[in-house]
Write a protein that holds these residues in place. Structure first.
Motif, PDB file in Angstrom:
ATOM      1  N   ALA A  70       0.826  -1.206   0.000  1.00  0.00           N
ATOM      2  CA  ALA A  70       0.000   0.000   0.000  1.00  0.00           C
ATOM      3  C   ALA A  70       0.862   1.258   0.000  1.00  0.00           C
ATOM      4  CB  ALA A  70      -0.929  -0.007   1.207  1.00  0.00           C
ATOM      5  N   ALA A  71       1.947   1.234   0.772  1.00  0.00           N
ATOM      6  CA  ALA A  71       2.810   2.409   0.862  1.00  0.00           C
ATOM      7  C   ALA A  71       3.592   2.645  -0.419  1.00  0.00           C
ATOM      8  CB  ALA A  71       3.769   2.264   2.043  1.00  0.00           C
ATOM      9  N   ALA A  72       3.879   1.568  -1.166  1.00  0.00           N
ATOM     10  CA  ALA A  72       4.661   1.711  -2.404  1.00  0.00           C
ATOM     11  C   ALA A  72       3.853   2.325  -3.536  1.00  0.00           C
ATOM     12  CB  ALA A  72       5.204   0.352  -2.830  1.00  0.00           C
ATOM     13  N   GLY A  73       2.520   2.301  -3.434  1.00  0.00           N
ATOM     14  CA  GLY A  73       1.681   2.889  -4.464  1.00  0.00           C
ATOM     15  C   GLY A  73       1.499   1.983  -5.664  1.00  0.00           C
ATOM     16  N   GLY A  77       7.081   2.871 -12.951  1.00  0.00           N
ATOM     17  CA  GLY A  77       8.492   3.188 -12.901  1.00  0.00           C
ATOM     18  C   GLY A  77       8.982   3.428 -11.482  1.00  0.00           C
ATOM     19  N   GLY A  78      10.059   2.739 -11.115  1.00  0.00           N
ATOM     20  CA  GLY A  78      10.636   2.894  -9.785  1.00  0.00           C
ATOM     21  C   GLY A  78       9.856   2.213  -8.671  1.00  0.00           C
ATOM     22  N   TRP A  79       8.917   1.302  -9.040  1.00  0.00           N
ATOM     23  CA  TRP A  79       8.076   0.676  -7.993  1.00  0.00           C
ATOM     24  C   TRP A  79       8.910  -0.165  -7.032  1.00  0.00           C
ATOM     25  CZ3 TRP A  79       6.715  -4.226  -6.267  1.00  0.00           C
ATOM     26  CH2 TRP A  79       5.611  -4.269  -5.407  1.00  0.00           C
ATOM     27  N   GLY A  84      10.974  -1.080  -1.684  1.00  0.00           N
ATOM     28  CA  GLY A  84      12.059  -1.299  -0.727  1.00  0.00           C
ATOM     29  C   GLY A  84      12.106  -0.229   0.333  1.00  0.00           C
ATOM     30  N   SER A  85      11.923   1.043  -0.097  1.00  0.00           N
ATOM     31  CA  SER A  85      11.916   2.139   0.863  1.00  0.00           C
ATOM     32  C   SER A  85      10.740   2.014   1.822  1.00  0.00           C
ATOM     33  CB  SER A  85      11.841   3.468   0.114  1.00  0.00           C
ATOM     34  OG  SER A  85      11.729   4.548   1.014  1.00  0.00           O
TER      35      SER A  85
END
Length: 380
Positions: A70-73, A77-79, A84-85
């Protein structure tokens, strides 16, 4: 100190759960030496040293992975970088070192208690060979004015669809205990409530195991099978046949046959459900959770008697055992007001903010940024 660290209570976390587990482990060793019966892993299909970490890691994954996604959106691109973040952030928020200590401490105490309980239960018929089913059946008939409780339920509900329904209730109960333990230790952040519940279940097991030794019984389905002959084949009937085969094999050769699991007095199905209902009520969970818990308790009582697992007097004893476990666990975990079991709110100690001490006007100062807040603050 953050919200995982509560006020001084005079005992370490899960102290009574560890006492219960170590007490049962001592009984296991003593009975093993006296009866020359080996101590065994209760989970012969999947060894405990594999199953135990898998349960913990699986519960943690269910806790954090959905939050990370959910936090990753949205994928794009860059998922992977965002994932990881988000994962690092979620792990810092959900699993600081204090909660790792809390969860692993509780799971270890729980598993020790469970493994020792299963061994003591299996050894009970060797330690005390007399069976007390007949006296308990007499008590049941006295309580029901000369009638057999199971036969009465068969007359009320019939012996067709009801048998399958109550079998399903029993199956749900089997899954309920590990799920509630996972909720208490992994998914909730109400550590006071979680410790209280896990400790109460440990007390349920310890007292239940002692009663199995003091008053061994096999239950109506085995001592009076004719009463249940009209019931159709269900998952439970097949399980009952399998458990009796295991008992016969264990009694003949305890060294190699594995553990037997038949013991009726008191009903821990009812005892643990009473524990769940009382803790759910005392920690102030949502109304629908309380209603669902008490409803499932009523269905569990009916199912255990209807299917022949327990005498009605087993139900009474199990309810008393479950209520006592909640009370003594509340006292032991500091969840009390005087001698009344009550949930004690988490204490959150933080550094004094620059603007001065926390006040009613600045409630955010009561929360530590380095520790996760409770998901749903429980009512006092």
């Amino acid at each position: 100190m953050n919200d995982h660290q509560t006020g001084r209570r005079g005992a370490p976390s899960f102290a009574l759960a560890w006492v219960a587990g170590l007490g049962l482990a001592t009984l296991t060793v003593v009975f093993s030496l006296l009866e020359d019966i080996p101590v065994q892993d209760p989970d012969s299909l999947i060894p405990g040293y594999i199953r135990f970490p898998a349960i913990v890691l699986g519960a943690i994954a269910i806790d954090v992975v959905p939050r990370m996604i959910a936090a990753a959106g949205r994928p794009g691109g860059g998922w992977l970088r965002r994932f990881g973040s988000a994962g690092r952030r979620v792990m810092r928020e959900r699993w600081p070192l204090t909660h790792w200590r809390f969860a692993l401490n509780g799971v270890a105490a729980w598993y020790l208690c469970y493994a020792a309980f299963r061994n003591v239960k299996s050894m009970a018929p060797f330690v005390h060979e007399k069976i007390y089913d007949e006296p308990l059946a007499d008590v049941d008939r006295f309580l029901f004015a000369g009638h057999d409780p199971a036969a009465t339920l068969h007359a009320w509900f019939g012996t067709g669809v009801a048998a399958h329904f109550f079998s399903a209730v029993y199956i749900v109960w089997i899954a309920l205990v590990p799920v509630t333990i996972a909720i208490a230790l992994v998914w909730t952040r109400h550590t006071r409530a979680g410790e209280w519940f896990v400790t109460a279940v440990a007390v349920d097991w310890a007292l239940g195991a002692v009663l199995y030794v003091v008053l061994p019984t096999v239950g109506p389905i085995y001592s009076d099978p004719g009463t249940f002959a009209a019931l159709p084949e269900t998952y439970v009937s097949r399980l009952q046949e399998s458990m009796w085969s295991d008992r016969v094999a264990t009694m003949a050769d305890p060294a190699t046959a594995g553990l037997q699991t038949i013991a009726a007095f008191a009903s821990l199905h009812v005892g643990i459900m009473v524990t769940i209902c009382l803790v759910v009520h005392l920690v102030g969970l949502h109304r629908w959770v309380r209603i669902a818990s008490w409803t499932f308790l009523a269905l569990t009582v009916l199912a255990t008697v209807y299917l022949g697992w327990h005498f009605f007097v087993d139900v009474i004893a199990g309810a008393a055992l479950g209520a006592f476990a909640v009370w003594i666990a509340g006292i032991a975990t500091g969840n009390r007001i005087g001698w009344r079991a009550r949930l004690v709110p988490e204490r959150i100690n933080v550094a004094t903010p620059v603007g001065g001490p926390a006040s009613a006007g600045h409630p955010e100062a009561l929360a530590s940024r380095s520790a996760p807040l409770p998901d749903h603050p429980a009512a006092d």
